[in-house]
Design a protein around this motif. Structure first.
Motif, PDB file in Angstrom:
ATOM      1  N   GLY A 129      44.786  40.667  35.496  1.00 17.52           N
ATOM      2  CA  GLY A 129      45.176  39.789  36.582  1.00 17.52           C
ATOM      3  C   GLY A 129      44.047  39.455  37.532  1.00 17.52           C
ATOM      4  O   GLY A 129      44.171  38.530  38.352  1.00 17.52           O
ATOM      5  N   VAL A 130      42.925  40.179  37.434  1.00 16.34           N
ATOM      6  CA  VAL A 130      41.768  39.871  38.280  1.00 16.34           C
ATOM      7  C   VAL A 130      41.272  38.455  37.997  1.00 16.34           C
ATOM      8  O   VAL A 130      40.788  37.760  38.896  1.00 16.34           O
ATOM      9  CB  VAL A 130      40.650  40.917  38.052  1.00 16.34           C
ATOM     10  CG1 VAL A 130      39.338  40.478  38.700  1.00 16.34           C
ATOM     11  CG2 VAL A 130      41.087  42.274  38.587  1.00 16.34           C
ATOM     12  N   PHE A 131      41.431  37.998  36.740  1.00 20.33           N
ATOM     13  CA  PHE A 131      40.976  36.653  36.380  1.00 20.33           C
ATOM     14  C   PHE A 131      41.930  35.566  36.878  1.00 20.33           C
ATOM     15  O   PHE A 131      41.508  34.444  37.152  1.00 20.33           O
ATOM     16  CB  PHE A 131      40.844  36.529  34.854  1.00 20.33           C
ATOM     17  CG  PHE A 131      39.657  37.256  34.286  1.00 20.33           C
ATOM     18  CD1 PHE A 131      38.409  36.668  34.282  1.00 20.33           C
ATOM     19  CD2 PHE A 131      39.792  38.523  33.764  1.00 20.33           C
ATOM     20  CE1 PHE A 131      37.306  37.328  33.756  1.00 20.33           C
ATOM     21  CE2 PHE A 131      38.699  39.194  33.234  1.00 20.33           C
ATOM     22  CZ  PHE A 131      37.453  38.600  33.240  1.00 20.33           C
ATOM     23  N   THR A 132      43.212  35.887  36.948  1.00 16.06           N
ATOM     24  CA  THR A 132      44.195  34.855  37.270  1.00 16.06           C
ATOM     25  C   THR A 132      44.693  34.912  38.703  1.00 16.06           C
ATOM     26  O   THR A 132      45.096  33.888  39.259  1.00 16.06           O
ATOM     27  CB  THR A 132      45.400  34.985  36.323  1.00 16.06           C
ATOM     28  OG1 THR A 132      45.903  36.331  36.365  1.00 16.06           O
ATOM     29  CG2 THR A 132      44.991  34.648  34.894  1.00 16.06           C
ATOM     30  N   ALA A 156      41.350  39.129  28.440  1.00 17.68           N
ATOM     31  CA  ALA A 156      40.221  39.834  29.030  1.00 17.68           C
ATOM     32  C   ALA A 156      40.676  40.505  30.318  1.00 17.68           C
ATOM     33  O   ALA A 156      41.638  40.069  30.956  1.00 17.68           O
ATOM     34  CB  ALA A 156      39.064  38.884  29.314  1.00 17.68           C
ATOM     35  N   ALA A 157      39.987  41.557  30.695  1.00 16.12           N
ATOM     36  CA  ALA A 157      40.288  42.294  31.918  1.00 16.12           C
ATOM     37  C   ALA A 157      38.987  42.754  32.530  1.00 16.12           C
ATOM     38  O   ALA A 157      37.982  42.933  31.822  1.00 16.12           O
ATOM     39  CB  ALA A 157      41.198  43.483  31.614  1.00 16.12           C
ATOM     40  N   GLY A 158      38.998  42.962  33.838  1.00 13.94           N
ATOM     41  CA  GLY A 158      37.758  43.418  34.461  1.00 13.94           C
ATOM     42  C   GLY A 158      37.896  43.633  35.940  1.00 13.94           C
ATOM     43  O   GLY A 158      38.965  43.449  36.523  1.00 13.94           O
ATOM     44  N   LYS A 159      36.782  44.020  36.546  1.00  9.86           N
ATOM     45  CA  LYS A 159      36.771  44.295  37.984  1.00  9.86           C
ATOM     46  C   LYS A 159      35.420  43.904  38.560  1.00  9.86           C
ATOM     47  O   LYS A 159      34.367  44.270  38.029  1.00  9.86           O
ATOM     48  CB  LYS A 159      37.015  45.795  38.244  1.00  9.86           C
ATOM     49  CG  LYS A 159      37.114  46.146  39.714  1.00  9.86           C
ATOM     50  CD  LYS A 159      38.390  45.625  40.319  1.00  9.86           C
ATOM     51  CE  LYS A 159      38.383  45.794  41.835  1.00  9.86           C
ATOM     52  NZ  LYS A 159      37.455  44.851  42.499  1.00  9.86           N
ATOM     53  N   THR A 160      35.477  43.122  39.648  1.00  8.68           N
ATOM     54  CA  THR A 160      34.265  42.792  40.382  1.00  8.68           C
ATOM     55  C   THR A 160      33.848  43.974  41.240  1.00  8.68           C
ATOM     56  O   THR A 160      34.636  44.861  41.545  1.00  8.68           O
ATOM     57  CB  THR A 160      34.506  41.575  41.281  1.00  8.68           C
ATOM     58  OG1 THR A 160      35.706  41.801  42.030  1.00  8.68           O
ATOM     59  CG2 THR A 160      34.639  40.304  40.480  1.00  8.68           C
ATOM     60  N   PHE A 213      36.224  43.764  29.942  1.00  3.47           N
ATOM     61  CA  PHE A 213      36.369  44.045  28.512  1.00  3.47           C
ATOM     62  C   PHE A 213      37.433  43.161  27.898  1.00  3.47           C
ATOM     63  O   PHE A 213      38.331  42.640  28.577  1.00  3.47           O
ATOM     64  CB  PHE A 213      36.740  45.510  28.289  1.00  3.47           C
ATOM     65  CG  PHE A 213      37.978  45.955  29.034  1.00  3.47           C
ATOM     66  CD1 PHE A 213      39.243  45.863  28.465  1.00  3.47           C
ATOM     67  CD2 PHE A 213      37.883  46.467  30.321  1.00  3.47           C
ATOM     68  CE1 PHE A 213      40.380  46.262  29.148  1.00  3.47           C
ATOM     69  CE2 PHE A 213      39.001  46.873  31.017  1.00  3.47           C
ATOM     70  CZ  PHE A 213      40.258  46.774  30.434  1.00  3.47           C
ATOM     71  N   THR A 214      37.282  42.974  26.611  1.00  2.48           N
ATOM     72  CA  THR A 214      38.339  42.490  25.737  1.00  2.48           C
ATOM     73  C   THR A 214      38.614  43.653  24.788  1.00  2.48           C
ATOM     74  O   THR A 214      37.885  44.653  24.803  1.00  2.48           O
ATOM     75  CB  THR A 214      37.889  41.258  24.937  1.00  2.48           C
ATOM     76  OG1 THR A 214      36.971  41.685  23.916  1.00  2.48           O
ATOM     77  CG2 THR A 214      37.212  40.222  25.831  1.00  2.48           C
ATOM     78  N   PRO A 215      39.640  43.568  23.948  1.00  3.51           N
ATOM     79  CA  PRO A 215      39.833  44.655  22.980  1.00  3.51           C
ATOM     80  C   PRO A 215      38.657  44.816  22.009  1.00  3.51           C
ATOM     81  O   PRO A 215      38.529  45.861  21.365  1.00  3.51           O
ATOM     82  CB  PRO A 215      41.106  44.229  22.242  1.00  3.51           C
ATOM     83  CG  PRO A 215      41.850  43.403  23.235  1.00  3.51           C
ATOM     84  CD  PRO A 215      40.777  42.633  23.951  1.00  3.51           C
ATOM     85  N   ASP A 216      37.805  43.799  21.936  1.00  3.34           N
ATOM     86  CA  ASP A 216      36.714  43.818  20.955  1.00  3.34           C
ATOM     87  C   ASP A 216      35.347  44.150  21.544  1.00  3.34           C
ATOM     88  O   ASP A 216      34.454  44.588  20.821  1.00  3.34           O
ATOM     89  CB  ASP A 216      36.625  42.455  20.259  1.00  3.34           C
ATOM     90  CG  ASP A 216      37.925  42.066  19.588  1.00  3.34           C
ATOM     91  OD1 ASP A 216      38.357  42.782  18.668  1.00  3.34           O
ATOM     92  OD2 ASP A 216      38.526  41.062  20.006  1.00  3.34           O
ATOM     93  N   LEU A 217      35.165  43.912  22.841  1.00  2.00           N
ATOM     94  CA  LEU A 217      33.835  44.079  23.424  1.00  2.00           C
ATOM     95  C   LEU A 217      33.950  44.315  24.925  1.00  2.00           C
ATOM     96  O   LEU A 217      34.757  43.666  25.598  1.00  2.00           O
ATOM     97  CB  LEU A 217      32.993  42.833  23.165  1.00  2.00           C
ATOM     98  CG  LEU A 217      31.499  42.888  23.486  1.00  2.00           C
ATOM     99  CD1 LEU A 217      30.798  43.942  22.623  1.00  2.00           C
ATOM    100  CD2 LEU A 217      30.849  41.517  23.275  1.00  2.00           C
TER     101      LEU A 217
END
Length: 699
Positions: free
Chosen positions: A574-577, A591-595, A609-613
């Protein structure tokens, strides 16, 4: 004037050798040979022949060479991979009776011995190829200057010792085997050891493709390679040409080539190309990854018990190192960094990409080149890694550490919609508010944490994370405990970049422990792998001289309940959206992540991250991030009032991931377990949720 004593010695020595000359050429038998060898104590003595120093080669995941290390530029090749004309040339000029005489060329030795005795010193060698091989072995085996001098000293003691060794060598090997060993150990000048390295460095061809003029040049070079080294300039090159012509004349004299062939070859120019062989990480295409690999090897006891032994293994062991580096991912990281940050900028950006479920490092890149020239904006340390792998202290990762507090809350049973009312500021109620894992009170009630642009109010685990609200995470860390939060981070491989113990302080959740991109990317990769942590891995296989490979496999362990990792990924997506990256957007796949932005804009990060990288991007000023803040700066040709995680690291990460995963089928995250964590049903995926109090301010 010669003394009577010297003439007597000369006559005696000459007599002994002359007696031997009357014997059969091969092997030496009969009473006269016995008398001569006994008088000179010429009995075979076993020569210890350590493996020749060869260069170690490093390969990427596709098998392409990316670096090499060597103390001596050498590649050992069998005799059949050396041009016949090269063998002919070296034998003609160095020991034309090599295939006829026995262990010792008594004719040449007698001639040299009598001349040397008459002159009062060692002036003429008369050494056979076998004796020259012995000399080279002794010289290459020498560790100290004293041993090297002993291998080179002009004395009869050394000569006799070499003769004894030579006799043993001739008993042990065939003539062809000895010639092969000599051609692989000989030094030709220009930094080339062995005929294969010499052929490539001098002429840009393998030893198997040397022509007559080239072979004669190399054969001429071995006599005095330090004087005829073409790198030394015109005089040395002229001397080398003269030596080449001497070899060609000798080959013609012996009938190995025709006079016409000799003249045609002599008419050729030297043709020296001086093709330098890269050595070390500074000359690698991927220097930061190369440095990581090198430090891994130098720390691995499998390559020696001591640091010196490991250095010898790496620089002389002829190893083949196969690694995890993915050229496609590496290219993507380099292009994204170059697009957003210039090498000439004061700020330095770095990025690492890691594969979830294996820990394989797919890419390591930085915005500045690796090296020692400040004029070329180079840096001489590994900006992507920790101190143990050639880095320095790293940068504070800011709010990327809030993820560890979030995970700890989920581990303790909190649900996605559970929350806390966050104030405009947070002050610890007392000294006992936060306890380190050692039980020490570390809270500072005299200091207040603020949100800057953040808004107070009730925040859930989701909205507090999306808005990266400082006061919410301070209160959340108070609820779940500082030590459990630290333990969560450590279970995901989090360590300080300088190798010291994590600072267990009140503001731990705000990311005050300096870190490096490899470490942070690997921690986030564990979330992508549904709670399986795999330490960063750069090497997959090492093959030694014997050709037997040693396989390296991921060393993974389950550190999080998979469902907790799924819930974490759900919130971070949800950080992206709805969160700090909503103005930047996503990458067209789950994708998921944190600033992460530190206090006062000292540094900025994005980890995702994504499930792949998985990947992590950091940016800060290497002159000192606390003194040189990322405010009022121009980076990549663009002016920034203040650099936040979503300003630069986020876009770099996005661009990298789009390119690195192009052509790879998108893998979805495992859906969150709603019965356990609540807060979501099929109609409330992150892209449809109300952002609530989320704010783009990234603290």
């Amino acid at each position: 004037m010669f003394s009577i004593a010297r003439l007597t010695v000369a006559a005696t020595a000459a007599g002994l050798v002359t007696a031997a000359l009357a014997l059969p050429a091969v092997g030496g038998s009969g009473a006269a040979m016995v008398a001569a060898t006994e008088a000179l104590n010429l009995r075979p003595e076993e020569l210890v022949e350590p493996p020749l120093a060869e260069k170690t080669t490093v390969y990427d995941a596709e098998g392409d060479k990316i670096a090499q290390f060597y103390a001596q530029d050498r590649k050992v090749v069998p005799l059949e991979r050396i041009a016949d004309v090269m063998k002919t040339a070296i034998v003609a000029i160095e020991d034309y009776r090599f295939y006829q005489h026995g262990a010792i060329d008594f004719e040449g030795t007698a001639r040299a011995l009598v001349k040397n005795l008459a002159s009062g010193g060692i002036g003429q060698g008369g050494s056979s190829i076998t004796q020259q091989y012995v000399k080279q072995v002794l010289l290459n085996s020498a560790d100290t200057d004293k041993e090297k001098n002993a291998a080179l000293e002009a004395s009869y003691t050394r000569k006799l010792r070499e003769l004894r060794y030579a006799m043993a060598v001739e008993q042990k090997y065939t003539k062809d085997q000895i010639l092969e060993k000599y051609l692989n150990i000989a030094y030709f000048g220009a930094g080339a050891n062995g005929v294969e390295a010499a052929a490539r460095r001098f002429f840009g061809v393998p030893a198997a493709r040397l022509d007559l003029a080239q072979a004669a040049t190399l054969a001429g070079a071995v006599q005095d390679p330090n004087r005829t080294d073409p790198n030394l300039g015109p005089t040395a090159r002229r001397l080398l040409l003269q030596r080449r012509d001497v070899v060609l004349d000798r080959m013609a004299e012996l009938g190995r080539i025709t006079p016409a062939q000799a003249e045609a070859a002599k008419a050729r120019k030297l043709g020296y190309k001086g093709i330098k062989q890269p050595n070390g990480c500074q000359e690698s295409r991927y220097p930061y990854f190369c440095e990581y690999v090198r430090y891994e090897l130098l720390a691995d006891p499998a390559f020696g018990r001591t640091q010196r032994q490991r250095e010898q293994a790496v620089n002389q062991g002829g190893l083949k190192i196969y690694t995890t580096l993915d050229p496609k991912a590496q290219k993507a990281a380099e292009a994204a960094l170059k697009k957003h940050v210039f090498a000439s900028d004061r700020a330095l950006a770095a990025e690492a990409l890691v594969e979830p479920g294996t820990g394989k490092i797919k890419a390591m890149a930085a915005s500045r080149p690796f090296g020692g020239s400040a004029r070329r904006h180079e840096i001489s340390y590994n900006a992507v890694a920790d101190k143990r792998h050639g880095g320095l202290i790293g940068f504070q990762p800011g709010s990327t550490y809030k993820t560890f507090t979030l995970i700890t809350a989920l581990k303790q049973g909190m649900k996605i919609d559970d929350g806390i009312t966050a104030g405009a500021g947070y002050t610890a109620p007392g000294h006992a508010t936060f306890k380190s894992c050692a039980g020490e009170n570390v809270a500072d009630p005299s200091w207040t944490v603020t949100n800057d642009e953040g808004s107070p109010g009730f925040k859930t685990l989701a909205t507090g994370t999306w808005g990266s609200v400082n006061t919410f995470f301070m209160a959340l860390q108070e609820r779940v405990g500082l030590c459990p939060t630290v333990e969560t981070a450590e279970s995901l491989g989090i360590r300080r970049a300088d190798g010291t113990k994590l600072r267990e302080v009140e503001t731990f959740t705000l990311g005050v422990n300096e870190s490096d991109p490899v470490t942070v990317a690997t921690a986030y990769a564990a979330i992508a792998a549904r709670g399986t942590y795999c330490p960063p891995m750069a090497i997959t296989r090492v093959t030694g001289r014997d050709g037997r490979p040693v396989e390296y496999r991921p060393r993974c362990e389950r550190v999080l309940d998979p469902e907790i990792a799924d819930a974490t990924a759900h919130i971070l997506s949800g950080v992206f959206t709805h969160g700090t990256m909503r103005g930047v957007g996503g990458i067209g796949r789950p994708a998921a992540g944190k600033t992460g932005t530190t206090d006062g804009y000292a540094s900025a990060w994005f980890a995702g991250f994504t499930p792949d990288l998985a990947g992590a991007v950091s940016i800060g000023d290497p002159r000192g991030s606390q003194r040189h803040k990322l405010t009022g700066v121009t980076i990549g040709g663009r002016y920034y009032d203040a650099v936040q995680g979503a300003s630069l690291p986020g876009p770099i990460w996005n661009d990298t991931m789009r390119a690195a995963l192009r052509g790879v089928a998108a893998t979805p995250f495992t859906p969150v377990d709603e019965t356990r964590f609540g807060g979501c049903d099929q109609d409330c995926a992150p892209s449809h949720q109300d952002p609530g109090d989320a704010t783009p301010a990234d603290r």
